[in-house]
Design a protein around this motif. Structure first.
Motif, mmCIF file in Angstrom:
data_model
loop_
_atom_site.group_PDB
_atom_site.id
_atom_site.type_symbol
_atom_site.label_atom_id
_atom_site.label_comp_id
_atom_site.label_asym_id
_atom_site.label_seq_id
_atom_site.Cartn_x
_atom_site.Cartn_y
_atom_site.Cartn_z
ATOM 1 N N SER A 1 0.813 -1.218 0.000
ATOM 2 C CA SER A 1 0.000 0.000 0.000
ATOM 3 C C SER A 1 0.849 1.272 0.000
ATOM 4 O O SER A 1 1.707 1.471 0.868
ATOM 5 C CB SER A 1 -0.908 -0.033 1.247
ATOM 6 O OG SER A 1 -1.232 1.266 1.665
ATOM 7 N N SER B 1 -0.351 4.094 0.710
ATOM 8 C CA SER B 1 -0.789 4.892 1.869
ATOM 9 C C SER B 1 -0.003 4.473 3.115
ATOM 10 O O SER B 1 0.438 5.323 3.898
ATOM 11 C CB SER B 1 -2.289 4.709 2.109
ATOM 12 O OG SER B 1 -3.016 5.020 0.951
ATOM 13 N N ARG C 1 3.510 5.948 3.172
ATOM 14 C CA ARG C 1 3.687 7.310 3.691
ATOM 15 C C ARG C 1 4.005 7.278 5.185
ATOM 16 O O ARG C 1 4.841 8.043 5.687
ATOM 17 C CB ARG C 1 2.415 8.135 3.436
ATOM 18 C CG ARG C 1 2.286 8.561 1.991
ATOM 19 C CD ARG C 1 0.842 8.667 1.539
ATOM 20 N NE ARG C 1 0.078 9.637 2.288
ATOM 21 C CZ ARG C 1 -1.269 9.591 2.389
ATOM 22 N NH1 ARG C 1 -1.953 8.630 1.806
ATOM 23 N NH2 ARG C 1 -1.899 10.508 3.066
ATOM 24 N N SER D 1 -9.138 -5.837 5.406
ATOM 25 C CA SER D 1 -9.517 -4.542 5.997
ATOM 26 C C SER D 1 -11.044 -4.444 6.135
ATOM 27 O O SER D 1 -11.574 -3.391 6.473
ATOM 28 C CB SER D 1 -8.987 -3.384 5.138
ATOM 29 O OG SER D 1 -9.597 -3.397 3.862
ATOM 30 N N HIS D 2 -11.724 -5.566 5.884
ATOM 31 C CA HIS D 2 -13.195 -5.549 6.010
ATOM 32 C C HIS D 2 -13.682 -6.588 7.015
ATOM 33 O O HIS D 2 -14.852 -6.938 7.016
ATOM 34 C CB HIS D 2 -13.838 -5.767 4.637
ATOM 35 C CG HIS D 2 -13.536 -4.624 3.692
ATOM 36 N ND1 HIS D 2 -14.269 -3.462 3.653
ATOM 37 C CD2 HIS D 2 -12.521 -4.447 2.813
ATOM 38 C CE1 HIS D 2 -13.742 -2.632 2.770
ATOM 39 N NE2 HIS D 2 -12.677 -3.203 2.245
ATOM 40 N N LEU E 1 -10.389 0.884 5.425
ATOM 41 C CA LEU E 1 -9.178 1.321 4.728
ATOM 42 C C LEU E 1 -7.998 1.346 5.683
ATOM 43 O O LEU E 1 -8.145 1.652 6.877
ATOM 44 C CB LEU E 1 -9.392 2.719 4.137
ATOM 45 C CG LEU E 1 -10.450 2.847 3.026
ATOM 46 C CD1 LEU E 1 -10.715 4.306 2.704
ATOM 47 C CD2 LEU E 1 -10.020 2.089 1.779
ATOM 48 N N SER E 2 -6.830 1.035 5.144
ATOM 49 C CA SER E 2 -5.600 1.090 5.922
ATOM 50 C C SER E 2 -4.711 2.184 5.320
ATOM 51 O O SER E 2 -4.915 2.552 4.150
ATOM 52 C CB SER E 2 -4.901 -0.268 5.854
ATOM 53 O OG SER E 2 -4.620 -0.578 4.502
ATOM 54 N N GLU F 1 -6.344 7.453 8.206
ATOM 55 C CA GLU F 1 -5.861 8.479 7.277
ATOM 56 C C GLU F 1 -4.362 8.692 7.530
ATOM 57 O O GLU F 1 -3.946 9.222 8.569
ATOM 58 C CB GLU F 1 -6.615 9.811 7.378
ATOM 59 C CG GLU F 1 -8.026 9.757 6.818
ATOM 60 C CD GLU F 1 -8.069 9.474 5.307
ATOM 61 O OE1 GLU F 1 -7.225 10.014 4.573
ATOM 62 O OE2 GLU F 1 -8.930 8.696 4.881
ATOM 63 N N ALA F 2 -3.577 8.308 6.521
ATOM 64 C CA ALA F 2 -2.117 8.347 6.663
ATOM 65 C C ALA F 2 -1.608 9.747 7.011
ATOM 66 O O ALA F 2 -0.660 9.894 7.796
ATOM 67 C CB ALA F 2 -1.461 7.846 5.379
HETATM 68 N N1 GSH Z 1 -7.153 8.425 2.306
HETATM 69 C C1 GSH Z 1 -6.671 7.197 2.888
HETATM 70 C C2 GSH Z 1 -6.578 6.162 1.794
HETATM 71 C C3 GSH Z 1 -6.445 4.789 2.355
HETATM 72 C C4 GSH Z 1 -6.544 3.720 1.273
HETATM 73 O O1 GSH Z 1 -7.024 3.961 0.164
HETATM 74 N N2 GSH Z 1 -6.046 2.541 1.627
HETATM 75 C C5 GSH Z 1 -6.098 1.419 0.726
HETATM 76 C C6 GSH Z 1 -4.697 0.837 0.543
HETATM 77 S S1 GSH Z 1 -3.600 2.016 -0.211
HETATM 78 C C7 GSH Z 1 -6.943 0.319 1.350
HETATM 79 O O2 GSH Z 1 -6.825 0.041 2.526
HETATM 80 N N3 GSH Z 1 -7.809 -0.321 0.562
HETATM 81 C C8 GSH Z 1 -8.621 -1.399 1.023
HETATM 82 C C9 GSH Z 1 -9.940 -1.494 0.347
HETATM 83 O O3 GSH Z 1 -10.267 -0.618 -0.475
HETATM 84 O O4 GSH Z 1 -10.645 -2.447 0.619
HETATM 85 C C10 GSH Z 1 -5.296 7.442 3.544
HETATM 86 O O5 GSH Z 1 -4.629 8.373 3.096
HETATM 87 O O6 GSH Z 1 -4.914 6.716 4.480
#
Ligand code: GSH
Length: 222
Positions: A11, A13, A16, A40-41, A53-54, A66-67
């Motif tokens: 990831s 994110s 970061r 993540s669900h 989301l991670s 939120e990173a």
């Molecule tokens: N705005 C969030 C974005 C987080 C995000 O999009 N994470 C993705 C991985 S890069 C995720 O966990 N996706 C899992 C999913 O959509 O099921 C941040 O900056 O942390």
């Protein structure tokens, strides 16, 4: 008590946060979740971030997603200059971080979802969505390119969280083929980060190994 950071090594994110923590010398305990398995669900994860989301940070009774928010939390904890060297720089760093979330990274994420995530789901990408994302990336990229014409970093004369947030889409650009190569100053800045910020290069290797491995294992041709 250690600071736990949940995320998938592929990831951008998460990258970061792991980059910022490494630069600031903050010890974190990584908790790997596999996004390809939908981890993540799960109910346990959704209790930490109901958006599924991670990354997520857990530090005692502090739970943050939120990173960018996680990085601000870590920077406040560690002190140091990732938030800018002066109060004025701090606001400029925040300006670029907010801008990155709303006007920049979102279009890279859209492209990633179309060009990579959909392939894993056996679907074809929607070229009109990709072109919409590219149009926005080109408009923002032109401004960034001009901004970086006579600067080494986004704000001030050293790396800040603004660089990390704006550089994040480069994490997937070799796979998503977003048109960054049209912007020479942007490309030079990204190369400079890879050459001068060891944590940025280390985390690139981690993201690439994880995603290229998953793409190969799934037999996906990009
Ligand atoms: N705005 C969030 C974005 C987080 C995000 O999009 N994470 C993705 C991985 S890069 C995720 O966990 N996706 C899992 C999913 O959509 O099921 C941040 O900056 O942390």
């Amino acid at each position: 008590m250690s600071i736990k950071i949940y995320g998938d090594p592929g990831s951008g994110s998460l990258r970061r946060v792991t980059t910022a923590a490494a630069i600031m010398g903050i010890a974190i305990e990584r908790v790997n979740i596999d996004l390809f398995k939908g981890e993540s669900h799960t109910p346990d994860f959704l209790a930490l971030n109901p958006h599924g989301l991670s990354p997520v940070l857990v530090d005692g009774d502090v739970v943050l997603y939120e990173a960018s928010a996680i990085n601000l939390y870590l920077a406040d904890k560690a002190g140091g200059k990732l938030l800018g060297a002066t109060p004025r720089e701090r606001y400029e760093v925040l300006q670029w971080m907010f801008w990155s979330g709303e006007q920049w990274r979102v279009f890279a994420t859209l492209t990633f979802n179309e060009r990579i995530v959909k392939r894993f789901m056996g679907q074809l990408d929607d070229e009109s969505i990709v072109q919409l994302a590219f149009a926005n990336i080109r408009a923002a990229g032109a401004v960034l390119d001009a901004h970086l014409a006579d600067r080494r970093f986004i704000v001030g004369d050293r790396l800040t969280l603004a660089d990390i947030d704006i550089a994040a889409p480069f994490s997937q650009s070799e796979r998503t083929k977003v048109p960054f190569d049209e912007f020479p100053n942007l490309v030079a800045w990204q190369q400079r980060l890879l050459e001068t910020v060891p944590a940025w290069a280390d985390t690139k290797r981690e993201v690439d190994a994880r995603l290229d491995g998953a793409i190969k294992a799934a037999g996906i041709e990009l």
